[in-house]
Write a protein that holds these residues in place. Structure first.
Motif, PDB file in Angstrom:
ATOM      1  N   ASN A 252     -29.422 -26.665 -11.808  1.00  0.00           N
ATOM      2  CA  ASN A 252     -28.529 -27.801 -11.632  1.00  0.00           C
ATOM      3  C   ASN A 252     -27.114 -27.260 -11.459  1.00  0.00           C
ATOM      4  O   ASN A 252     -26.215 -27.574 -12.227  1.00  0.00           O
TER       5      ASN A 252
ATOM      6  N   ARG B  98     -21.117 -28.114  -8.474  1.00  0.00           N
ATOM      7  CA  ARG B  98     -20.468 -27.989  -7.174  1.00  0.00           C
ATOM      8  C   ARG B  98     -19.019 -27.575  -7.423  1.00  0.00           C
ATOM      9  O   ARG B  98     -18.188 -28.386  -7.786  1.00  0.00           O
TER      10      ARG B  98
ATOM     11  N   ARG C 151     -33.141 -19.188  -4.274  1.00  0.00           N
ATOM     12  CA  ARG C 151     -32.371 -20.235  -3.606  1.00  0.00           C
ATOM     13  C   ARG C 151     -31.278 -19.639  -2.718  1.00  0.00           C
ATOM     14  O   ARG C 151     -30.993 -20.154  -1.637  1.00  0.00           O
TER      15      ARG C 151
ATOM     16  N   ASP D  71     -23.559 -30.874   2.184  1.00  0.00           N
ATOM     17  CA  ASP D  71     -24.085 -30.968   0.821  1.00  0.00           C
ATOM     18  C   ASP D  71     -24.781 -29.668   0.423  1.00  0.00           C
ATOM     19  O   ASP D  71     -24.666 -29.206  -0.720  1.00  0.00           O
TER      20      ASP D  71
ATOM     21  N   GLU E  48     -23.746 -27.239  -2.680  1.00  0.00           N
ATOM     22  CA  GLU E  48     -24.711 -26.869  -3.711  1.00  0.00           C
ATOM     23  C   GLU E  48     -24.801 -25.350  -3.850  1.00  0.00           C
ATOM     24  O   GLU E  48     -24.829 -24.812  -4.960  1.00  0.00           O
TER      25      GLU E  48
END
Length: 384
Positions: free
Chosen positions: A9, A12, A315, A326, A330
């Motif tokens: 999580n 940002r 990731r 977005d 992230e």
């Protein structure tokens, strides 16, 4: 090492913006260059007016092409490279030396810089520079508007390469106009040539790294910073200035400038790495996130991969050109969550300290020492 639970999580990270006022580099340049920047602008404008007129006599289209190159040179910028060269020269020649004889040589660095920017934008497929379309994009737009045959983008890239080439030739021509003894001008030319070779080498490593990210390392990322940026932004201009002032290659001042220039130049590039991800496009003139989309192995992203846990690393490895805004936000948060941003900030601070330590042992006039101290700090803290 960052916690993968946090990475799941990732925050940002906010865009880097000033709390108020101008970019610190702009303020320092104003404080320490006095009339230098205006003198450089006037030297460039007068030189380029003659060059554009000369090419216009060949063909009107050539004149328009040359005018495009001229406009790119005169479009603005902080004139950081002539400024470092100026203080390198002042440290060698003294604060009372006459500026006009060396102005062509100082101004030539801006032509070299334009060459590097235009070619770099083509290689990176960048859309904007200083808030305006890059040269190849602007030329492609003109191609479409004129209804010419052929691929507009291919034409834009070809013309941009020629614009860069022309600026490189112009830099040589302007340098030769410095009113210096021939032996000193030859020594300056050797320094200038070395700076150009190192810049090309650094750019090649930058391109190679983007195409071989799996084989890259933090050491090689730092090598890119050293040769692509430090060499022709800080270290090279300082040494160039020293040769303009008549200092020999074995002088103690050269050693101090070399240490200082390498440290500040690397700090400059490390700040660029951060601004490339977290900078405010309204200030930098470039979109944020291009390095994330391309996977360019900058020091920031190499550190993020080193510090990341398995989930975070997976990731990071999925980043690509198809990232939307977005996705970029992230991923920027994920990079920050690894601790890489803090580590890069620490590296910047360490290099500024190294630069100031080099000045401490140098035999410099206090005005020169004060200017170089301010420039080191401001270059590392800039917002654009």
């Amino acid at each position: 090492m960052a916690n993968d639970a946090v990475a799941g999580n990732a925050p940002r990270t906010a865009t880097i913006r000033p709390a108020g006022g101008d970019d610190p580099v702009t303020g320092v340049l104003a404080a320490y260059t006095k009339d230098l920047v205006m003198a450089v602008e006037e030297t460039l404008a007068a030189f380029l007016a003659t060059e554009v007129d000369s090419l216009t006599e060949i063909d009107a289209a050539m004149g328009a092409f040359a005018a495009t190159a001229r406009d790119l040179v005169l479009a603005g910028g902080k004139r950081i490279r002539p400024t470092f060269a100026y203080w390198g020269w002042r440290g060698a020649a003294g604060t009372e030396a006459d500026l006009p004889p060396v102005l062509p040589a100082l101004s030539a660095l801006e032509l070299l810089h334009t060459f590097a920017l235009v070619h770099d934008d083509v290689m990176d497929a960048s859309d904007t520079r200083r808030g305006l379309p890059t040269a190849h994009r602007a030329v492609a737009t003109e191609h479409r508007a004129a209804g010419r045959r052929g691929d507009p983008d291919r034409f834009g890239e070809a013309v941009a390469v020629l614009i860069g080439d022309l600026c490189l030739v112009w830099a040589d021509r302007l340098l030769s106009r410095a009113a210096l003894p021939s032996a000193r001008l030859m020594q300056t030319r050797r320094c200038y040539d070395q700076m150009r070779v190192e810049t090309v080498a650094g750019q090649y490593l930058d391109v190679l790294g983007e195409n071989e990210p799996a084989s890259w390392s933090l050491d090689r990322a730092l090598r890119v910073a050293r040769y692509k940026t430090a060499s022709y932004t800080v270290q090279g201009p300082l040494l160039y200035g020293a040769t303009l002032g008549g200092v020999g290659v074995d002088a103690p001042l050269v050693e101090a400038y070399t240490r200082y220039g390498l440290a500040v130049g690397e700090a400059f590039q490390l700040r660029d790495d951060l601004l490339g991800v977290y900078g405010d496009p309204a200030l930098t003139g470039k979109p944020a996130g291009d390095d994330l989309r391309s996977g360019k192995p900058t020091v920031l992203l190499m550190l993020a991969r080193q510090l990341a846990g398995p989930v975070q690393r997976a990731r990071l490895d999925r980043a690509g050109a198809d990232l939307d805004e977005d996705g970029v936000a992230e991923l920027a948060g994920l990079v920050a969550a690894t601790g890489a941003v803090g580590r890069v900030e620490q590296m910047i601070s360490e290099r500024v300290s190294e630069a100031l330590a080099a000045l401490d042992v140098a035999d410099l006039d206090e005005t020169v020492r004060s200017a170089l101290t301010g420039l080191a700090t401001a270059s590392a803290r800039r917002w654009a």
